[in-house]
Design a protein around this motif. Structure first.
Motif: not given
Length: 332
Positions: A110-123, A321-332
């Protein structure tokens, strides 16, 4: 507690959304060295769709959980396990089945990532940004001011190629397959955007004032590869990393023999297999920093919960499409 779900498939078939479904699972018991991670976001890439249809180069044993990349938050560590702290945002290991609310992963990977960054872009860090970076760095010696040409410029990789090239002082000629894709590539920072066609070499020469182009990046294959090769200077390189046309790459003897243009291939999965882990971590950490700083991003069209996996895969497999499709779990 929220029900844990994973997007599982037990077979492969021509309609990708038909073979996958969200299934519940019990909270796992961790062993030493393991971490339980709550998934924050995970994209659906073209390779993921091809895996469901059985057309990708590596196919996991069945049954399998979909998803090749993503980010999560550590929620539990196994006994006597050292790793990123609980609550830390982390990059999930490549190919770990990320279309789920939670997954178990080796804590050391597991590689630590900046906690404050946008998780959808980091994904989207694991696949497209390193592909774009390595395509720009590993096949031709480029200096600030040099030109690079790519097709499928409105794709995920294409978007990162444009942005990384600009950060490195390079100029880009960007080839798309439809007029409606031009505006999006210009917004990303493309210097020249053209629709593919038989007279491509002449139009590229006019748009760049005849500047030599030493690197062509091809995601399409077929005759598009030959059109790309025809825009390059002598002894240049075309590097192919995809086959959106479904056809083998075509390059004429004129390009290969008389102009010494070479054709090479790139597959990120092989790079991950053959590159030492510290070197992998260094590149991914560098790219994560650029994403966290807002210097790298890609458009997102829509996000879906794991429970909506069939709709999500259908949307990802659709055209225009005009962008990515993401899976974003509801509890996230």
């Amino acid at each position: 507690m929220t029900t844990m779900l994973k997007a599982q498939y037990n077979e492969r078939g021509p309609v990708p959304q038909a073979v996958i479904a969200a299934v519940p699972f019990e909270r796992p018991t961790l062993s030493q060295g393991q971490a339980l991670v709550a998934v924050l976001a995970a994209p659906i890439n073209p390779s993921d769709v091809l895996t469901l249809t059985g057309q990708y180069g590596i196919l996991p044993p069945l049954p399998a959980v979909g998803g090749s990349e993503g980010v999560g938050r550590v929620v539990e560590l196994g006994p006597d396990t050292q790793g990123p702290a609980i609550g830390q945002t982390v990059l999930l290991p490549a190919g770990s089945g990320t279309w789920a609310t939670h997954l178990v992963a080796p804590a050391a990977r597991l590689i630590p990532l900046p906690n404050g960054a946008d998780p959808q872009q980091l994904a989207m860090l694991t696949v497209n940004p390193p592909t774009a970076s390595l395509l720009l760095s590993d096949f031709a010696t480029l200096q600030p001011g040099d030109w690079v040409i790519q097709n499928s410029a409105n794709s995920g990789v294409g978007s990162y190629v444009v942005q990384l090239a600009k950060l490195r002082g390079l100029k880009t000629v960007n080839i798309v397959r439809r007029e409606s894709a031009i505006a999006g590539v210009l917004v990303q920072g493309g210097d020249v955007v053209l629709v593919d066609g038989d007279d491509l070499a002449e139009r590229v020469k006019a748009a760049t004032a005849g500047a030599p182009i030493k690197l062509g990046i091809d995601a399409v294959g077929g005759k598009a590869t030959m059109r790309l090769a025809g825009t390059l200077t002598e002894s240049a390189v075309v590097v192919n990393y995809g086959a959106l046309s479904g056809e083998p790459c075509i390059v004429s003897p004129r390009e290969l023999v008389f102009r010494d243009v070479s054709l090479k291939g790139f597959w990120l999965a092989r790079w991950f297999r053959t590159t030492p882990q510290p070197q992998q971590f260094a590149l991914l950490t560098e790219l994560a920093g650029l994403i966290a700083a807002g210097k790298l991003s890609t458009p997102i069209q829509a996000s879906y919960d794991v429970a909506q996996i069939k709709e999500a895969v259908a949307a990802a497999a659709a055209g225009e499409r005009q962008g990515k499709i993401l899976i974003v779990p509801a509890q996230a």
